[in-house]
Scaffold this motif. Structure first.
Motif, PDB file in Angstrom:
ATOM      1  N   GLN A   1       2.412 -15.167  -2.351  1.00 34.44           N
ATOM      2  CA  GLN A   1       0.860 -15.559  -1.974  1.00 34.44           C
ATOM      3  C   GLN A   1       0.005 -14.264  -2.805  1.00 34.44           C
ATOM      4  O   GLN A   1      -0.961 -14.755  -3.329  1.00 34.44           O
ATOM      5  CB  GLN A   1       0.579 -15.578  -0.580  1.00 34.44           C
ATOM      6  N   LYS A   2       0.325 -13.111  -2.497  1.00 35.80           N
ATOM      7  CA  LYS A   2      -0.351 -11.940  -2.820  1.00 35.80           C
ATOM      8  C   LYS A   2      -0.200 -11.774  -4.395  1.00 35.80           C
ATOM      9  O   LYS A   2      -0.799 -10.802  -5.094  1.00 35.80           O
ATOM     10  CB  LYS A   2      -0.171 -10.642  -2.031  1.00 35.80           C
ATOM     11  N   ALA A   3       0.996 -12.112  -4.929  1.00 36.11           N
ATOM     12  CA  ALA A   3       1.404 -11.760  -6.291  1.00 36.11           C
ATOM     13  C   ALA A   3       0.636 -12.489  -7.169  1.00 36.11           C
ATOM     14  O   ALA A   3      -0.121 -13.410  -7.027  1.00 36.11           O
ATOM     15  CB  ALA A   3       2.830 -12.319  -6.684  1.00 36.11           C
TER      16      ALA A   3
ATOM     17  N   ASP B   1       4.611  -2.397 -21.542  1.00 38.80           N
ATOM     18  CA  ASP B   1       3.569  -2.856 -21.970  1.00 38.80           C
ATOM     19  C   ASP B   1       2.390  -3.235 -21.088  1.00 38.80           C
ATOM     20  O   ASP B   1       1.201  -3.294 -21.611  1.00 38.80           O
ATOM     21  CB  ASP B   1       4.075  -4.410 -22.608  1.00 38.80           C
ATOM     22  N   TYR B   2       2.705  -3.663 -19.891  1.00 33.74           N
ATOM     23  CA  TYR B   2       1.801  -3.597 -18.598  1.00 33.74           C
ATOM     24  C   TYR B   2       1.334  -2.500 -18.034  1.00 33.74           C
ATOM     25  O   TYR B   2       0.529  -2.659 -17.015  1.00 33.74           O
ATOM     26  CB  TYR B   2       1.961  -4.969 -17.960  1.00 33.74           C
ATOM     27  N   ARG B   3       2.522  -1.585 -17.914  1.00 32.44           N
ATOM     28  CA  ARG B   3       2.291  -0.599 -16.867  1.00 32.44           C
ATOM     29  C   ARG B   3       2.477  -1.058 -15.201  1.00 32.44           C
ATOM     30  O   ARG B   3       1.524  -0.465 -14.596  1.00 32.44           O
ATOM     31  CB  ARG B   3       1.029   0.270 -17.263  1.00 32.44           C
TER      32      ARG B   3
ATOM     33  N   THR C   1       1.002  -1.251   0.013  1.00 28.92           N
ATOM     34  CA  THR C   1       0.073  -0.083   0.131  1.00 28.92           C
ATOM     35  C   THR C   1       1.046   1.364  -0.055  1.00 28.92           C
ATOM     36  O   THR C   1       0.712   2.476  -0.551  1.00 28.92           O
ATOM     37  CB  THR C   1      -0.977  -0.062   1.108  1.00 28.92           C
ATOM     38  N   GLU C   2       1.902   1.305   0.760  1.00 29.35           N
ATOM     39  CA  GLU C   2       2.814   2.268   0.891  1.00 29.35           C
ATOM     40  C   GLU C   2       3.286   2.619  -0.519  1.00 29.35           C
ATOM     41  O   GLU C   2       3.710   3.696  -0.863  1.00 29.35           O
ATOM     42  CB  GLU C   2       3.934   2.048   1.578  1.00 29.35           C
ATOM     43  N   LEU C   3       3.707   1.638  -1.194  1.00 30.31           N
ATOM     44  CA  LEU C   3       4.281   1.616  -2.526  1.00 30.31           C
ATOM     45  C   LEU C   3       3.299   1.897  -3.601  1.00 30.31           C
ATOM     46  O   LEU C   3       3.703   1.866  -4.917  1.00 30.31           O
ATOM     47  CB  LEU C   3       5.124   0.357  -2.962  1.00 30.31           C
ATOM     48  N   ASP C   4       2.117   1.815  -3.141  1.00 28.28           N
ATOM     49  CA  ASP C   4       0.789   2.032  -4.400  1.00 28.28           C
ATOM     50  C   ASP C   4       0.939   0.882  -5.437  1.00 28.28           C
ATOM     51  O   ASP C   4       0.565   1.140  -6.505  1.00 28.28           O
ATOM     52  CB  ASP C   4       0.968   3.373  -5.053  1.00 28.28           C
TER      53      ASP C   4
ATOM     54  N   ASP D   1      -0.920  -2.016  -4.764  1.00 32.56           N
ATOM     55  CA  ASP D   1      -2.132  -2.731  -4.605  1.00 32.56           C
ATOM     56  C   ASP D   1      -3.370  -2.359  -5.596  1.00 32.56           C
ATOM     57  O   ASP D   1      -4.602  -2.964  -5.473  1.00 32.56           O
ATOM     58  CB  ASP D   1      -2.825  -2.677  -3.228  1.00 32.56           C
ATOM     59  N   ARG D   2      -3.222  -1.743  -6.538  1.00 30.77           N
ATOM     60  CA  ARG D   2      -3.937  -1.390  -7.887  1.00 30.77           C
ATOM     61  C   ARG D   2      -3.589  -1.839  -9.004  1.00 30.77           C
ATOM     62  O   ARG D   2      -4.312  -1.487  -9.938  1.00 30.77           O
ATOM     63  CB  ARG D   2      -4.462  -0.054  -7.449  1.00 30.77           C
ATOM     64  N   GLN D   3      -2.492  -2.702  -8.962  1.00 29.93           N
ATOM     65  CA  GLN D   3      -2.025  -3.128 -10.339  1.00 29.93           C
ATOM     66  C   GLN D   3      -1.772  -4.701 -10.516  1.00 29.93           C
ATOM     67  O   GLN D   3      -1.525  -5.263  -9.476  1.00 29.93           O
ATOM     68  CB  GLN D   3      -0.941  -2.244 -10.633  1.00 29.93           C
ATOM     69  N   PRO D   4      -1.528  -5.374 -11.465  1.00 29.05           N
ATOM     70  CA  PRO D   4      -1.111  -6.507 -11.449  1.00 29.05           C
ATOM     71  C   PRO D   4       0.238  -6.768 -10.703  1.00 29.05           C
ATOM     72  O   PRO D   4       1.199  -5.738 -10.742  1.00 29.05           O
ATOM     73  CB  PRO D   4      -1.076  -7.034 -12.972  1.00 29.05           C
ATOM     74  N   LEU D   5       0.432  -7.382  -9.814  1.00 25.05           N
ATOM     75  CA  LEU D   5       1.704  -7.814  -9.095  1.00 25.05           C
ATOM     76  C   LEU D   5       2.540  -8.920  -9.657  1.00 25.05           C
ATOM     77  O   LEU D   5       2.196 -10.089  -9.476  1.00 25.05           O
ATOM     78  CB  LEU D   5       1.456  -8.086  -7.653  1.00 25.05           C
ATOM     79  N   VAL D   6       3.675  -8.477 -10.207  1.00 30.99           N
ATOM     80  CA  VAL D   6       4.292  -9.409 -10.860  1.00 30.99           C
ATOM     81  C   VAL D   6       5.958  -9.417  -9.991  1.00 30.99           C
ATOM     82  O   VAL D   6       6.528  -8.525  -9.890  1.00 30.99           O
ATOM     83  CB  VAL D   6       4.817  -8.957 -12.377  1.00 30.99           C
ATOM     84  N   VAL D   7       6.184 -10.608  -9.850  1.00 27.71           N
ATOM     85  CA  VAL D   7       7.519 -10.502  -8.812  1.00 27.71           C
ATOM     86  C   VAL D   7       8.257 -11.358  -9.647  1.00 27.71           C
ATOM     87  O   VAL D   7       8.352 -12.643 -10.471  1.00 27.71           O
ATOM     88  CB  VAL D   7       7.158 -11.470  -7.706  1.00 27.71           C
ATOM     89  N   LEU D   8       9.841 -10.634  -9.568  1.00 31.34           N
ATOM     90  CA  LEU D   8      11.044 -11.346 -10.706  1.00 31.34           C
ATOM     91  C   LEU D   8      12.121 -11.867  -9.610  1.00 31.34           C
ATOM     92  O   LEU D   8      12.395 -11.262  -8.732  1.00 31.34           O
ATOM     93  CB  LEU D   8      11.545 -10.358 -11.583  1.00 31.34           C
TER      94      LEU D   8
END
Length: 348
Positions: free
Chosen positions: A262-264, A217-219, A179-182, A184-191
């Motif tokens: 789990q949230k990703a 491409d996905y913003r 939430t602090e990084l804003d 939680d309103r976009q697809p969450l992709v982890v590398l």
């Protein structure tokens, strides 16, 4: 009935053995299951709803303290295990180390691998119920389930991965960070750049290009995971290549890593622990396999895509190779990005 599972390490191997829990509990929910594991991986298992107790094994720490400390630690662990009065031990490790605790835990029934499945032959001396593997047991999770099936053939639940519990406290901590990084309103992709072997790594320039395409491409602002200084420097390079849009995630606890994965919406990486954690908590993955075998180690199911190097020598299990650079680039950025489109957008 009280059962001890002996699966001491490593991170991915412990995760792959989790389906044995559901198998045992499907027979009789009252079965009490304990697990002996290296203390560094214990947070993955502690608090698990299907486990009664987790025994922490401090072998690495004891070795740093010297020979006498190691003997004292092993002796106390054996005393603790024998006090539990186990009816059965399932040795899912198959090496000398696990064999010591399997043999001396005091259980009358000690299941483990037959000669074709053990990693070190002295382990055969520790078990009195030896399970021969079949071609159907090629996947590493199925190897563990083969031992569980031999011990409890009436089981009904054979999961492809997990189950794994997510700590509510860790989940809340990670949610605050997102939430602090804003984020939680976009697809969450982890590398996940890092792996244990250099020959498992995907080239840094490929990660940089992929991260840039995700941003453009996905913003999305992909999250970059790291576990040591070398991996952190790689993440800094990826971060810079995206003009700061990719986010270097702060290193936290193991339960917090589980909660993040789990949230990703999607996790991308090589044959490494976080990929297998993601699969165990139900997150989609794209995994890149070079020297190891995707059919043996890769996450299974429609929500997972495993990409194997097309070189004729792959998988080779080599930790050093003159074709390392060629092998790394044999899995293209375009191929990985197409897989991203399939899992995030449903493209075919």
């Amino acid at each position: 009935m009280r059962v001890l599972i002996v699966k001491i390490s490593a991170l991915g191997d412990v995760i792959h053995a989790l389906p044995t829990l559901a198998w045992l509990k499907s027979i009789d929910p009252s079965i009490e299951i304990d697990w002996l594991v290296e203390e560094g991986f214990a947070p993955l298992l502690e608090g698990h709803s299907l486990l009664r107790k987790v025994h922490r094994l401090g072998l690495k720490r004891w070795r740093r303290q010297g020979f006498l400390a190691t003997l004292k630690g092993i002796r106390q662990t054996i005393i603790d295990l024998r006090q539990e009065n186990y009816d059965m031990v399932l040795d899912l490790q198959g090496n000398c180390k696990s064999g010591i605790f399997t043999l001396l835990a005091g259980a009358s029934q000690r299941f483990g691998f037959a000669r074709d499945g053990v990693r070190e032959w002295p382990n055969l001396l520790a078990t009195n119920r030896k399970v021969a593997l079949t071609p159907a047991d090629h996947h590493v999770s199925d190897r563990s389930l083969a031992v569980a099936r031999a011990a409890f053939p009436e089981g009904k639940t054979a999961l492809l991965a997990g189950p794994m519990n997510v700590s509510p406290e860790a989940s809340a901590t990670v949610q605050r960070q997102l939430t602090e990084l804003d984020l939680d309103r976009q697809p969450l992709v982890v590398l996940q750049y890092g792996t244990t072997w250099t020959t498992k790594l995907w080239p840094l320039e490929c990660w940089q290009e992929l991260a840039g395409r995700l941003c453009d491409d996905y913003r999305v602002r992909p999250i970059l995971l790291w576990g040591n200084d070398t991996e952190k420097q790689a993440c800094i390079a990826i971060h810079r290549a995206t003009d700061g849009r990719a986010i270097i995630w702060p290193r936290g606890s193991l339960p917090e890593l589980v909660a993040l994965l789990q949230k990703a919406d999607l996790v991308i990486g090589g044959d490494t622990g976080p990929i297998h954690i993601a699969a165990a908590v139900g997150t989609s993955t794209i995994s890149l396999f070079r020297v190891t075998d995707a059919e043996r180690n890769g996450p299974r199911g429609d929500e997972h895509i495993c990409l194997q190097s097309p070189l004729d020598c792959s998988p080779c299990l080599r930790k050093d190779c003159e074709r390392d650079a060629e092998c790394g680039k044999s899995i293209s950025v375009s191929e990985v990005f197409r897989s991203v489109c399939v899992l995030l957008r449903g493209d075919k």
